[in-house]
Motif scaffolding. Structure first.
Motif, PDB file in Angstrom:
ATOM      1  N   ASP A  43       0.251  19.302  10.247  1.00 49.43           N
ATOM      2  CA  ASP A  43       0.087  20.844  10.531  1.00 49.43           C
ATOM      3  C   ASP A  43       0.417  21.679   9.329  1.00 49.43           C
ATOM      4  O   ASP A  43       0.479  22.821   9.433  1.00 49.43           O
ATOM      5  N   GLY A  44       0.981  20.875   8.381  1.00 44.73           N
ATOM      6  CA  GLY A  44       1.651  21.678   7.091  1.00 44.73           C
ATOM      7  C   GLY A  44       3.182  22.195   7.330  1.00 44.73           C
ATOM      8  O   GLY A  44       3.745  22.963   6.517  1.00 44.73           O
ATOM      9  N   PRO A  51       0.862  -1.229  -0.006  1.00 48.69           N
ATOM     10  CA  PRO A  51       0.063  -0.034   0.086  1.00 48.69           C
ATOM     11  C   PRO A  51       0.872   1.274   0.041  1.00 48.69           C
ATOM     12  O   PRO A  51       2.060   0.958   0.447  1.00 48.69           O
ATOM     13  N   ASN A  52       0.368   2.235  -0.502  1.00 48.49           N
ATOM     14  CA  ASN A  52       0.927   3.619  -0.652  1.00 48.49           C
ATOM     15  C   ASN A  52       1.323   4.150   0.792  1.00 48.49           C
ATOM     16  O   ASN A  52       0.401   4.099   1.633  1.00 48.49           O
ATOM     17  N   ALA A  53       2.463   4.656   1.005  1.00 46.26           N
ATOM     18  CA  ALA A  53       2.915   5.276   2.309  1.00 46.26           C
ATOM     19  C   ALA A  53       2.281   6.628   2.347  1.00 46.26           C
ATOM     20  O   ALA A  53       1.925   7.082   1.260  1.00 46.26           O
ATOM     21  N   PRO A  54       1.772   6.870   3.612  1.00 42.50           N
ATOM     22  CA  PRO A  54       1.070   8.375   3.350  1.00 42.50           C
ATOM     23  C   PRO A  54       2.136   9.570   3.344  1.00 42.50           C
ATOM     24  O   PRO A  54       3.263   9.390   3.696  1.00 42.50           O
ATOM     25  N   LEU A  55       1.637  10.609   2.724  1.00 37.22           N
ATOM     26  CA  LEU A  55       2.633  11.737   2.393  1.00 37.22           C
ATOM     27  C   LEU A  55       3.114  12.419   3.752  1.00 37.22           C
ATOM     28  O   LEU A  55       3.969  12.539   3.990  1.00 37.22           O
ATOM     29  N   ARG A  56       2.070  12.432   4.672  1.00 37.82           N
ATOM     30  CA  ARG A  56       2.110  13.019   5.822  1.00 37.82           C
ATOM     31  C   ARG A  56       2.617  11.950   7.206  1.00 37.82           C
ATOM     32  O   ARG A  56       2.186  11.032   7.128  1.00 37.82           O
ATOM     33  N   GLU A  57       3.378  12.770   7.855  1.00 39.43           N
ATOM     34  CA  GLU A  57       3.922  11.877   9.138  1.00 39.43           C
ATOM     35  C   GLU A  57       4.651  10.620   8.792  1.00 39.43           C
ATOM     36  O   GLU A  57       4.697   9.565   9.337  1.00 39.43           O
ATOM     37  N   ASP A  93       6.347   2.521  -1.223  1.00 35.15           N
ATOM     38  CA  ASP A  93       7.378   3.118  -0.155  1.00 35.15           C
ATOM     39  C   ASP A  93       8.077   4.113  -0.817  1.00 35.15           C
ATOM     40  O   ASP A  93       8.920   4.664  -0.209  1.00 35.15           O
ATOM     41  N   THR A  94       7.790   4.688  -2.012  1.00 37.49           N
ATOM     42  CA  THR A  94       8.693   5.510  -2.895  1.00 37.49           C
ATOM     43  C   THR A  94       7.806   6.964  -2.964  1.00 37.49           C
ATOM     44  O   THR A  94       6.775   6.887  -3.588  1.00 37.49           O
ATOM     45  N   LEU A  95       8.539   7.958  -2.697  1.00 43.57           N
ATOM     46  CA  LEU A  95       7.867   9.361  -3.001  1.00 43.57           C
ATOM     47  C   LEU A  95       8.800   9.816  -4.210  1.00 43.57           C
ATOM     48  O   LEU A  95       9.938  10.052  -3.849  1.00 43.57           O
ATOM     49  N   ARG A  96       8.198  10.353  -5.125  1.00 43.82           N
ATOM     50  CA  ARG A  96       8.844  10.986  -6.205  1.00 43.82           C
ATOM     51  C   ARG A  96       8.321  12.566  -6.061  1.00 43.82           C
ATOM     52  O   ARG A  96       7.277  12.750  -6.197  1.00 43.82           O
ATOM     53  N   VAL A  97       9.331  13.585  -5.877  1.00 44.78           N
ATOM     54  CA  VAL A  97       9.088  14.770  -5.938  1.00 44.78           C
ATOM     55  C   VAL A  97       9.201  15.272  -7.302  1.00 44.78           C
ATOM     56  O   VAL A  97      10.237  15.123  -8.210  1.00 44.78           O
ATOM     57  N   LEU A  98       8.199  15.936  -7.992  1.00 40.00           N
ATOM     58  CA  LEU A  98       8.326  16.599  -9.400  1.00 40.00           C
ATOM     59  C   LEU A  98       8.339  17.832  -9.435  1.00 40.00           C
ATOM     60  O   LEU A  98       7.608  18.553  -8.935  1.00 40.00           O
ATOM     61  N   GLU A 149      -2.737  21.437  -1.327  1.00 33.85           N
ATOM     62  CA  GLU A 149      -4.185  21.459  -1.308  1.00 33.85           C
ATOM     63  C   GLU A 149      -5.031  20.671  -2.276  1.00 33.85           C
ATOM     64  O   GLU A 149      -5.990  20.370  -2.043  1.00 33.85           O
ATOM     65  N   ASN A 150      -4.325  20.362  -3.485  1.00 31.59           N
ATOM     66  CA  ASN A 150      -4.950  19.659  -4.419  1.00 31.59           C
ATOM     67  C   ASN A 150      -4.329  18.222  -4.495  1.00 31.59           C
ATOM     68  O   ASN A 150      -3.007  18.107  -4.009  1.00 31.59           O
ATOM     69  N   GLU A 151      -4.872  17.369  -5.049  1.00 31.77           N
ATOM     70  CA  GLU A 151      -4.337  15.866  -5.217  1.00 31.77           C
ATOM     71  C   GLU A 151      -3.111  15.828  -5.854  1.00 31.77           C
ATOM     72  O   GLU A 151      -3.030  16.509  -6.954  1.00 31.77           O
ATOM     73  N   SER A 152      -2.014  15.412  -5.300  1.00 26.03           N
ATOM     74  CA  SER A 152      -0.571  15.435  -5.981  1.00 26.03           C
ATOM     75  C   SER A 152       0.046  16.776  -5.794  1.00 26.03           C
ATOM     76  O   SER A 152       1.280  16.938  -6.347  1.00 26.03           O
ATOM     77  N   GLU A 153      -0.399  17.868  -5.396  1.00 23.80           N
ATOM     78  CA  GLU A 153       0.467  19.079  -5.325  1.00 23.80           C
ATOM     79  C   GLU A 153       1.229  19.025  -4.148  1.00 23.80           C
ATOM     80  O   GLU A 153       1.125  18.445  -3.104  1.00 23.80           O
ATOM     81  N   LEU A 154       2.624  19.547  -4.345  1.00 21.81           N
ATOM     82  CA  LEU A 154       3.589  19.582  -3.350  1.00 21.81           C
ATOM     83  C   LEU A 154       4.372  20.751  -3.484  1.00 21.81           C
ATOM     84  O   LEU A 154       5.039  20.806  -4.465  1.00 21.81           O
ATOM     85  N   LYS A 155       4.078  22.020  -2.867  1.00 20.96           N
ATOM     86  CA  LYS A 155       5.095  23.194  -2.872  1.00 20.96           C
ATOM     87  C   LYS A 155       5.507  23.566  -1.414  1.00 20.96           C
ATOM     88  O   LYS A 155       4.740  23.450  -0.503  1.00 20.96           O
ATOM     89  N   PHE A 156       6.791  23.944  -1.500  1.00 20.66           N
ATOM     90  CA  PHE A 156       7.343  24.220  -0.286  1.00 20.66           C
ATOM     91  C   PHE A 156       7.340  25.887  -0.136  1.00 20.66           C
ATOM     92  O   PHE A 156       7.908  26.550  -1.097  1.00 20.66           O
TER      93      PHE A 156
END
Length: 150
Positions: free
Chosen positions: A69-70, A34-40, A129-134, A88-95
């Motif tokens: 908490d972001g 199963p996919n690991a959660p993005l958070r925590e 268990d793999t996170l790819r940052v795009l 905020e949206n599915e698959s969005e990730l900004k720092f």
């Protein structure tokens, strides 16, 4: 005699097995991770800009943790960093710009590449268990692996 031929014909057809393609189609699928959660999740850096990373002796393994908490926090190998992230949206990730200490060490190039990749982040994909940052073009700028701490 006619009834014995009929019985033999029925027995012969009843013993046929299903065709191979029918059996393969109905076989249960192999279990998937199963996919690991993005958070925590404790995400450890494995590649940056398509290149595997190596950690010199006496330095920390670069990692990233995204809190519920972001808050984004981690270690680039030399320095701890902290900031916030948006998803905020599915698959969005900004720092937001990440703040960090400013110590030097043998892995400073890896750290600079890691924090630079996070600055370019636009979206993400998780597979097991793999996170790819795009980045904005969809190119992978970093690959991280979920490590479960005991």
């Amino acid at each position: 005699m006619r009834s014995s031929v009929l019985i033999l014909a029925l027995l012969a057809t009843g013993c046929n097995t299903r065709p191979a393609q029918e059996t393969a189609a109905t076989a249960p699928a192999a279990p998937t991770t199963p996919n690991a959660p993005l958070r925590e999740t404790h995400w450890v850096l494995r590649q940056v800009a398509g290149k595997p990373i190596s950690v010199p002796a006496n330095t920390r393994e670069p990692y990233l943790t995204l809190r519920a908490d972001g808050t984004a926090e981690g270690n680039g190998s030399c320095n701890r960093f902290r900031g916030s992230f948006f998803s905020e949206n599915e698959s969005e990730l900004k720092f937001s710009p990440l703040m960090s200490t400013r110590m030097s060490c043998p892995a400073i190039d890896t750290e600079n590449a890691f924090t630079g990749a996070l600055a370019k982040a636009n979206s993400y994909e998780i597979s097991g268990d793999t996170l790819r940052v795009l980045d904005a073009s969809g190119a992978a700028v970093a690959r991280l692996e979920a490590v479960y701490l005991k």
